[in-house]
Motif scaffolding. Structure first.
Motif: not given
Length: 331
Positions: A142-154
């Motif tokens: 459906n074109g939902f405009p995602i960005t996935i961010v993966r933090p580690s131990h912050t």
């Protein structure tokens, strides 16, 4: 840019909020307003519980955002709710996942965004994986405009990044101060990466409104790699002590308290080295610049200056005494 942060006052998100406000972005924070310092000067507060979909829908009815980032989503049901709320209301939806979602054990020592996602030891990570899969499907269909961010131990000044701890990591520091042995899993030689929240914030801000980040997943971590022995030694050096490290097999710790399975076998007991070339490509010029020995000095100073943070955890203290004594008796 006009940005909505859901949460926005936590360990990772507070630094992002402060940076975005300082750069002149129009920043809205949607949260329940329970933190005493919840809204920095310059941000606009939308008070409400994101779980109250009707209320939130009314709060954002007359708004359109260049980007929306949710820092407090942990289940697919929560993600589904956000898709309903923000479809047609934003040019970018940023989901904060976790680097602990990467496969355990690793098939290759260096982690890239193409490393498979699989964590049989930690439900938290598995739910984040499910959230990612749902969002990717929504983007593709459906074109939902995602960005996935993966933090580690912050971490930030409010955090004490130690490996094995109870409800309050301060107890580990207190044990060091009192010359009591501190518990470290395995031989302490596994590799770990700690990222300061201000470094994380600079990279994250570079993803906001970035058309090249749409449809992408990216982790943000420091390039500094330390062993757990080094991490504890650095903390001790800041305190002016030589920590007495007691190495205990990870399986022994988990057998004594199964709650540690997720945070150890599902995370900290694994060696991690991250390839950060993707975030550096998406945000040209970005590098993590705050070394751990510098960042932890700020954290220790902050805790020493705030006695209310120095809360004892006597149950964990007794747990350490018992398991360390048993380990020393077996040597």
């Amino acid at each position: 840019m006009k940005i909505l942060f859901i949460g926005g006052t936590g360990r990772i998100s507070a630094s992002i909020t402060e940076l975005c406000v300082s750069l002149g972005h129009e920043v809205y924070l949607l949260n329940r307003g329970l933190r005493s310092t919840s809204v920095p000067t310059g941000a606009i507060h939308l008070q409400g519980d994101i779980n109250d979909e009707t209320l939130v829908s009314a709060l954002i009815k007359d708004h359109y955002f260049d980007a929306v980032a949710n820092f407090i989503n942990f289940t697919p049901a929560q993600v589904q709710r956000d898709i309903r709320l923000f479809r047609g209301k934003t040019d970018q939806y940023i989901f904060i996942s976790t680097a602990s979602a990467y496969q355990k054990p690793l098939s290759h020592y260096k982690i890239t965004e193409s490393t498979p996602l699989s964590n049989p030891y930690w439900e938290y990570s598995r739910k984040k994986i499910d959230c990612e899969e749902l969002l990717v499907a929504e983007y593709r269909k459906n074109g939902f405009p995602i960005t996935i961010v993966r933090p580690s131990h912050t971490y930030d000044k409010t955090a004490l990044p130690v490996a094995v701890h109870g409800g309050n990591p301060w107890q580990v520091v207190k044990r060091m101060q009192e010359s009591k042995p501190v518990l470290v899993h395995g031989d302490g030689a596994s590799l770990w990466v700690l990222t300061h929240s201000r470094d994380f914030a600079r990279a994250f801000e570079g993803l906001i409104g970035n058309i090249h980040a749409i449809g992408e997943a990216v982790h943000i971590t420091s390039d500094e790699v330390l062993t757990w022995n080094q991490i504890y030694t650095i903390i001790g050096r800041v305190l002016g002590v030589a920590p007495k490290i007691c190495h205990v097999p990870t399986n022994t710790i988990i057998a004594a308290n199964p709650d540690f399975e997720g945070t150890l076998w599902g995370d900290k007991a694994n060696s991690v080295v991250f390839d950060n070339s993707k975030i550096k490509s998406l945000v040209p010029g970005w590098n993590a610049t705050i070394r751990f020995d510098v960042g932890i000095r700020e954290s220790i100073a902050y805790h020493l200056a705030n006695p209310d943070l120095q809360k004892e955890d006597l149950d964990f203290d007794r747990f350490c005494d018992a398991i360390i004594q048993a380990q020393l008796g077996n040597l």
